[in-house]
Design an enzyme around this catalytic site. Structure first.
Site, PDB file in Angstrom:
ATOM      1  CB  THR B  15       5.018  12.431 -22.554  1.00  0.00           C
ATOM      2  OG1 THR B  15       5.655  11.703 -21.523  1.00  0.00           O
ATOM      3  CG2 THR B  15       3.524  12.212 -22.496  1.00  0.00           C
ATOM      4  CB  VAL B 134      17.295  15.522 -10.944  1.00  0.00           C
ATOM      5  CG1 VAL B 134      16.865  16.169  -9.633  1.00  0.00           C
ATOM      6  CG2 VAL B 134      18.131  14.291 -10.682  1.00  0.00           C
ATOM      7  N   GLY B 189      -4.058  11.898 -13.752  1.00  0.00           N
ATOM      8  CA  GLY B 189      -2.828  11.438 -14.389  1.00  0.00           C
ATOM      9  C   GLY B 189      -1.575  11.916 -13.692  1.00  0.00           C
ATOM     10  CD  GLU B 192       3.707   5.683 -12.775  1.00  0.00           C
ATOM     11  OE1 GLU B 192       3.724   4.481 -13.066  1.00  0.00           O
ATOM     12  OE2 GLU B 192       4.716   6.390 -12.679  1.00  0.00           O
ATOM     13  CG  ASP B 203      10.373   9.664  -8.530  1.00  0.00           C
ATOM     14  OD1 ASP B 203      10.661   9.212  -9.655  1.00  0.00           O
ATOM     15  OD2 ASP B 203      10.307  10.883  -8.290  1.00  0.00           O
ATOM     16  CE  LYS B 207      12.553  12.599  -9.986  1.00  0.00           C
ATOM     17  NZ  LYS B 207      11.141  12.997  -9.833  1.00  0.00           N
ATOM     18  N   GLY B 304       6.655  16.765 -17.350  1.00  0.00           N
ATOM     19  CA  GLY B 304       5.904  17.317 -18.467  1.00  0.00           C
ATOM     20  C   GLY B 304       6.674  17.129 -19.748  1.00  0.00           C
TER      21      GLY B 304
END
Lengths: 434, 434
Positions: B15, B134, B189, B192, B203, B207, B304
């Protein structure tokens, strides 16, 4: 010739100037680590050398003669935090002519003469940074010019005046009256004795000129911003707004689409789900919509000695880095997009409208007819009797309509016998109904 | 030799990679205006050249062999958006050895091997930019490294994982159950199939490593971050939190004071008056407190295709500008502050504690005694019967207490006969009670 030390001329030793001196003196080691060079405030332009100050400055650093800064070949950077147009403008232009770099917090100057100043700077390979001129501690200009440089900014909305946001937040939170809260803001030092520039939206308009010029790459002029202040906003308006799910904000709006651009500052109902709605008190926030990045918002203190001074010093650090790289002035972007201002029939918004009518049959039919004739469709309607006066109050919110249609409908309604009084009308921003 | 065109090697065409190609191809003119040079995607590393894609790319630009990028003397910049540690790390190190600049969105890699990568880059006069690693579309790394460069950052708090923020927001707004909402997030979506890395806070921890290393100028290691995920958070906890005026957020916290630093990720009750409390859904926000600037917050999309790709391309623009200025690698700051991690008796916080006890006299006295012995003072207490079971539920919030005291008190209470069950405990952030 390699510089051994960077010498700064400071113009103005008010709150921000004092903060700048404090930070430069207090962070010598950090500044050295960042730029590789010591930075030193060499001369400070003041009006009165003998004034009592909250900061100890050796008297020999103070001067009342700007030329001691402008003519000094040793001074590389001029930090202008004196404010006002004259003589700040002349000093800055002279400094640029002499090859000195500029850091300024002067929104009035940058809004009115930004183009002239930046062109001269570019020509003379000088930097001009002015982050502190908009939204004090928020690094929004850097974000617009660097982070979103590959994006197309479609919308900038800002709560960029702390005084009015303090007043509106207080009115909203306490159900207080405008004049009451203004007096309190003045007592607290959040509003000036003559609050016109803040409450009538002029200060916000200047900041929107700076933001939109940079964001859209189009030189916007102050007179192209349509401005309405908050002095007519009543606590009743705010209460109705809240009941409908909105907060009243003095909102700067700059928007561009295929048809053109529009820039305005006016009291606006912002839907509670919008991140700008929860920005309260003297805080500022700038919301940016980019075609690619989507919604972002930058929040922080709009003013204050240290926030503003911090941003001034970070501009200074960038100047010094650029000096070492010998790239001063190269980063000044020219406005490369063509300016096309939207006409009123191209400016669309949802609206809030409150009016007083006689409490009798058929009134609403006539009003809704006028709206329909002007192609304005209703989103919500509230009519309630004002028992004492045999009157009724009508509160309407609309779907998106052009400013032209709405203005026309307003004018027609004002002439109608059955409309006793148009109490207020505001733009609406955010929320689901489009 | 003056470059005529900047050639980019792209590693990964998922993406984000697709977004990068779209932006570079769609904004040629803008990019040219900003950098003075055309930018061109020369080669794209993919796993399968024949896969169906949402974007048309000439087949000759695709390759399955990384060396076609790494060995090409024509390629100046490598954009790594393939993700994962291996072979991304090896590719990046090789590219740096060959003098290529790096733009990466790889948080795992930068959190684990950032130091090694940045050192090699500095040595080889190469840029490494990783803004997209990040908080997707939020230019927070640039703000930390540039805008607040003269400030001393004391606190960074982040909602930096969109998946968990979506889940917690949904649980809060709909009173829904964790597992229900997780399933919905997976269907949409947003989560996961194996959500461990998100919901267990890993995660977010990565960051926070990147943010705190940059903000504090101290190299933080992943194992130095204390991490607790959201999988144990119940809808009851969220309801109680709301009634007390808080929203539950998975909050990354990095704080430094004279005693040292602490970095953690854990579900935290954030007071509704705090700007982080109203960050909902998949949005991210990073709150930064600087000694001078005070409170600021950066809000935007956490992920995104286009937001992340926009930030990648703006990093690319900076690389190209730096190439023209021949200053690549100079901006990489060394971590110059000494690392001193706070011990648990130096980590202070307010706490929320919920437990089940028998509904009988004297129980609360014993509990409050344990808290007092551990120097924890109570802020609010709510006790209510759970009628069916002859039990009572006690919900306590405390004033600031050390993590050591609180952990000790928890352990003692767990051993007490009169404590049937410790249901949950959380840190509290914001609000007036200190």
């Amino acid at each position: 010739m390699e510089k051994q030390v960077i010498k700064v001329g400071l113009m103005g030793l008010g709150t921000v100037g004092t903060g700048v001196v404090r930070i430069i003196e207090g962070h010598q080691e950090d500044l050295l680590k960042q730029t590789g060079l010591p930075i030193q405030v060499e001369k400070i332009l003041v009006r009165n050398k003998d004034k009592n100050r909250s900061i100890d400055v050796p008297i020999e650093k103070l001067t009342t003669d700007a030329n001691e800064i402008l003519d000094s070949p040793e001074i590389d950077v001029v930090i202008e935090v004196m404010g006002g147009i004259h003589p700040a403008k002349e000093y800055i232009l002279t400094a640029l002519e002499k090859g000195k770099h500029i850091v300024t917090a002067n929104k009035d100057l940058m809004a009115l003469y930004g183009d002239e100043i930046l062109s001269l700077a570019k020509k003379n390979h000088c930097d001009v940074f002015y982050e502190a001129s908009v939204a004090g501690g928020i690094p929004i200009l850097r974000a617009l010019s660097e982070s979103f440089s590959s994006d197309r900014i479609t919308k900038i909305m800002g709560i960029v005046n702390g005084t009015t946001n303090f007043i509106l937040s207080k009115m909203s939170q306490e159900g207080a009256d405008y004049h009451e809260v203004l007096a309190e803001a003045q007592a607290l030092g959040y509003a000036e004795a003559d609050p016109t520039s803040d409450v009538e939206g002029l200060d916000a308009a200047r900041k929107m000129v700076i933001l939109s010029t940079l964001g859209f790459h189009i030189p916007i002029k102050l007179e192209e911003v349509s401005v309405r202040g908050i002095s007519q906003v009543t606590k009743e308006d705010i209460t109705y707004a809240k009941n409908l799910g909105y907060e009243m904000k003095l909102l700067g709006l700059a928007e561009q689409n295929g048809e053109g651009i529009e820039v305005s500052v006016e009291p606006t109902l912002v839907h509670k789900s919008h991140p700008l709605a929860s920005v309260n008190g003297v805080y500022n926030a700038v919301y940016v919509h980019g075609q690619a990045v989507g919604e972002t918002m930058f929040y922080g203190p709009g003013a204050g000695e240290l926030p503003t001074a911090t941003v001034v010093v970070s501009d200074l650090v960038t100047v010094v880095k650029n000096m070492k790289l010998q790239v001063n002035g190269l980063g000044i972007a020219s406005s490369y997009n063509e300016k096309k201002l939207k006409s009123d029939d191209q400016r669309f918004s949802k609206y809030f409208l409150r009016m007083i009518v006689p409490d009798q049959p058929g009134v609403f039919t006539q009003i809704s007819q006028i709206l329909a004739e002007n192609e304005i469709s209703l989103a919500t309607i509230l009519q309630q009797p004002k028992s004492k006066e045999k009157k009724a109050e009508i509160i309407i919110t609309t779907h998106r309509a052009s400013k032209q249609s709405f203005t026309m409908a307003l004018a027609q309604m004002e002439k109608m016998e059955i409309v006793s009084e148009i109490k207020s009308y505001y733009r609406i921003e955010g929320g689901e109904t489009e």
